[in-house]
Motif scaffolding. Sequence first.
Motif, short mmCIF file in Angstrom:
data_model
loop_
_atom_site.label_atom_id
_atom_site.label_comp_id
_atom_site.label_asym_id
_atom_site.label_seq_id
_atom_site.Cartn_x
_atom_site.Cartn_y
_atom_site.Cartn_z
N VAL A 1 -3.75 -12.80 -15.82
CA VAL A 1 -2.59 -11.95 -15.31
C VAL A 1 -1.97 -11.52 -16.37
CG1 VAL A 1 -2.14 -14.10 -13.67
CG2 VAL A 1 -1.10 -14.24 -15.78
N ASN A 2 -1.00 -10.73 -15.95
CA ASN A 2 0.03 -9.86 -16.64
C ASN A 2 0.96 -10.75 -17.42
OD1 ASN A 2 2.50 -8.40 -17.35
ND2 ASN A 2 1.48 -6.61 -16.38
N THR A 3 1.03 -10.24 -18.69
CA THR A 3 2.00 -11.32 -19.52
C THR A 3 3.50 -11.15 -19.04
OG1 THR A 3 0.70 -10.36 -21.59
CG2 THR A 3 2.88 -11.30 -22.09
N ASN A 4 3.78 -10.09 -18.34
CA ASN A 4 5.21 -10.55 -17.58
C ASN A 4 4.98 -11.34 -16.75
OD1 ASN A 4 6.28 -8.17 -19.39
ND2 ASN A 4 5.63 -6.79 -17.91
N THR A 5 4.25 -11.67 -16.07
CA THR A 5 4.02 -12.75 -15.04
C THR A 5 4.29 -14.20 -15.57
OG1 THR A 5 2.81 -11.21 -13.68
CG2 THR A 5 2.85 -13.63 -13.01
N ALA A 6 3.51 -14.40 -16.87
CA ALA A 6 3.40 -15.41 -17.54
C ALA A 6 4.90 -15.72 -18.13
CB ALA A 6 2.39 -15.68 -18.66
N VAL A 7 5.39 -14.62 -18.79
CA VAL A 7 6.94 -15.04 -19.10
C VAL A 7 7.82 -15.46 -17.88
CG1 VAL A 7 8.89 -13.54 -19.87
CG2 VAL A 7 6.71 -13.05 -20.95
#
Length: 118
Positions: A44-50
């Motif tokens: 997934v996109n890093t921003n989603t993990a954030v």
Amino acid sequence: MTFSNDKAIYLQMADRLCDEILAGKYKDDDRIPSVREYAVLLEVNTNTAVKAYEQLAREEIIYNKRGLGYFVTKGAKKQILKARKREFMKERLPELFRQMRLLDIGFEEIREAWESSE
């Protein structure tokens, strides 16, 4: 990880991390994968993990040690269990009971199914 359409991806990621805590993969004060590592792992996109990590931090399931990463908060497992039990009793159990009534399934049948699943 396969994501469903009924819940935001970041919330599903947070749930997965909670599942891992409940399963004992991460214990109190254990370091968890970095945001970037978890994003790569789940593709997934890093921003989603954030967003997932921020959500868990707000709920005090994890905490950040500046420069070291994220760690499991002491008592997180107990907190997750309490919240999930509350949600199960309030949201899922009433629907289960409704279906049991419609299908004429008694508690004895449920007990037998429970015991045979072990």
